[in-house]
Design a protein around this motif. Sequence first.
Motif, mmCIF file in Angstrom:
data_model
loop_
_atom_site.group_PDB
_atom_site.id
_atom_site.type_symbol
_atom_site.label_atom_id
_atom_site.label_comp_id
_atom_site.label_asym_id
_atom_site.label_seq_id
_atom_site.Cartn_x
_atom_site.Cartn_y
_atom_site.Cartn_z
ATOM 1 N N ILE A 65 -8.455 -42.077 -15.249
ATOM 2 C CA ILE A 65 -8.443 -42.247 -13.793
ATOM 3 C C ILE A 65 -9.382 -43.371 -13.366
ATOM 4 O O ILE A 65 -10.550 -43.406 -13.750
ATOM 5 C CB ILE A 65 -8.864 -40.936 -13.110
ATOM 6 N N VAL A 66 -8.866 -44.257 -12.535
ATOM 7 C CA VAL A 66 -9.687 -45.280 -11.885
ATOM 8 C C VAL A 66 -9.420 -45.198 -10.390
ATOM 9 O O VAL A 66 -8.269 -45.097 -9.955
ATOM 10 C CB VAL A 66 -9.365 -46.692 -12.399
ATOM 11 N N GLY A 67 -10.494 -45.226 -9.607
ATOM 12 C CA GLY A 67 -10.311 -45.119 -8.168
ATOM 13 C C GLY A 67 -11.506 -45.620 -7.396
ATOM 14 O O GLY A 67 -12.420 -46.247 -7.944
ATOM 15 N N ASP A 148 -13.441 -56.539 -12.767
ATOM 16 C CA ASP A 148 -12.895 -57.080 -11.534
ATOM 17 C C ASP A 148 -11.764 -56.189 -11.029
ATOM 18 O O ASP A 148 -11.052 -55.557 -11.820
ATOM 19 C CB ASP A 148 -12.363 -58.495 -11.750
ATOM 20 N N ARG A 149 -11.576 -56.188 -9.724
ATOM 21 C CA ARG A 149 -10.580 -55.305 -9.116
ATOM 22 C C ARG A 149 -9.171 -55.544 -9.670
ATOM 23 O O ARG A 149 -8.393 -54.605 -9.842
ATOM 24 C CB ARG A 149 -10.603 -55.457 -7.595
ATOM 25 N N GLU A 150 -8.847 -56.804 -9.973
ATOM 26 C CA GLU A 150 -7.494 -57.085 -10.465
ATOM 27 C C GLU A 150 -7.272 -56.546 -11.881
ATOM 28 O O GLU A 150 -6.134 -56.517 -12.365
ATOM 29 C CB GLU A 150 -7.203 -58.590 -10.432
ATOM 30 N N GLN A 151 -8.321 -56.097 -12.552
ATOM 31 C CA GLN A 151 -8.190 -55.523 -13.888
ATOM 32 C C GLN A 151 -8.116 -54.000 -13.874
ATOM 33 O O GLN A 151 -7.962 -53.379 -14.923
ATOM 34 C CB GLN A 151 -9.386 -55.945 -14.764
ATOM 35 N N LEU A 152 -8.221 -53.394 -12.714
ATOM 36 C CA LEU A 152 -8.425 -51.947 -12.645
ATOM 37 C C LEU A 152 -7.342 -51.134 -13.330
ATOM 38 O O LEU A 152 -7.637 -50.135 -13.990
ATOM 39 C CB LEU A 152 -8.554 -51.503 -11.188
#
Length: 352
Positions: A65-67, A148-152
């Motif tokens: 989970i990533v959030g 980075d957010r684009e890697q989430l």
Amino acid sequence: MIATNGYAVDSPEDRFHPFRFERREPAANDVAIAILYCGVCHSDLHTARGEWGGTRYPCVPGHEIVGEVTAVGESVTRFAPGELVGVGCMVDSCQRCGACAEGLEQYCENGMTGTYNGPTQDTGDNTYGGYSDRIVVREEFVCKVRHDREQLAAVGPLLCAGITTWSPLRHWNVGPGKKVGVAGIGGLGHMGIKLARALGAHVVAFTTSPGKKDDALALGAHEVVVSREKGEMKAHASSFDLILNTVAAPHNLDSYLALLKRDGAMVMVGVPAEPHPSPAVVHLIMKRRTLAGSLIGGIPETQEMLDFCAEHGIVADIEMIAMRDIDAAYDRMLKSDVKYRFVIDMATIAEG
């Protein structure tokens, strides 16, 4: 209570369906998280389909989970709303036994609480996992995400596949000068290759498929061995410090044990539905070799792994799916038709 949208199965034969339930309001030490992405682990499939026994239905899988933090309890000091975080395979443990005191909560002597398929430490209720849009977790089991957010989306599988391979690599002191084998090039194996290479080891990938050689080299392996080729296996006899065995199907362990040098170890992290054939003891005693196992990793190890991966630009190789496509993803997983991890975009959960 917090209204939550999820996807669940009600029996081993069931297909996934929308499932609405409630999460608790954050207690003093809780972190509330809006789930952005959740990886799809083979353990999810085993549990949802009752293959390991003990599944509590309805079952909402998901432990990669990533959030983003939406709220914190009054006693929380490490997290604030708006921060990016991860939750892995555990959401609680007794916090008082020797294993927990050492940061090895996965080996909690009183039983850790899985992110899904519980039971909880207090009431024994079933836990619901990351195939949902929200989760509430005690602070001690939440990790910071510094990618980075684009890697989430590609960070999600690090919370299981990443830590499952990182923990034994660290425990057996993998680094420069060590020769490490990784058996199986799948969700776990591809992370084992990446991490062992980044730690400075000489990495050899094992596969039954000659067609996967180029893929393994692209992931970072220095060499690739087709395990069905006896000559290729024999060329590496008695030379490995460590073999990380990620294969989740029964197979002959003796052929790998013979590749370990004196005091080498083969660590099992894949869990087949049926037992492996029993290995011959002679391969162990003649060179003081070790056949061992390892279970995910503790929270300190998980944070260490995430920080290492952020520093080295390491993420999982993924294929993004919508929540409604989870059954099709399971069917494809059974055919090994994914490179190398499905990840659910939780923004699609409301699409039905």
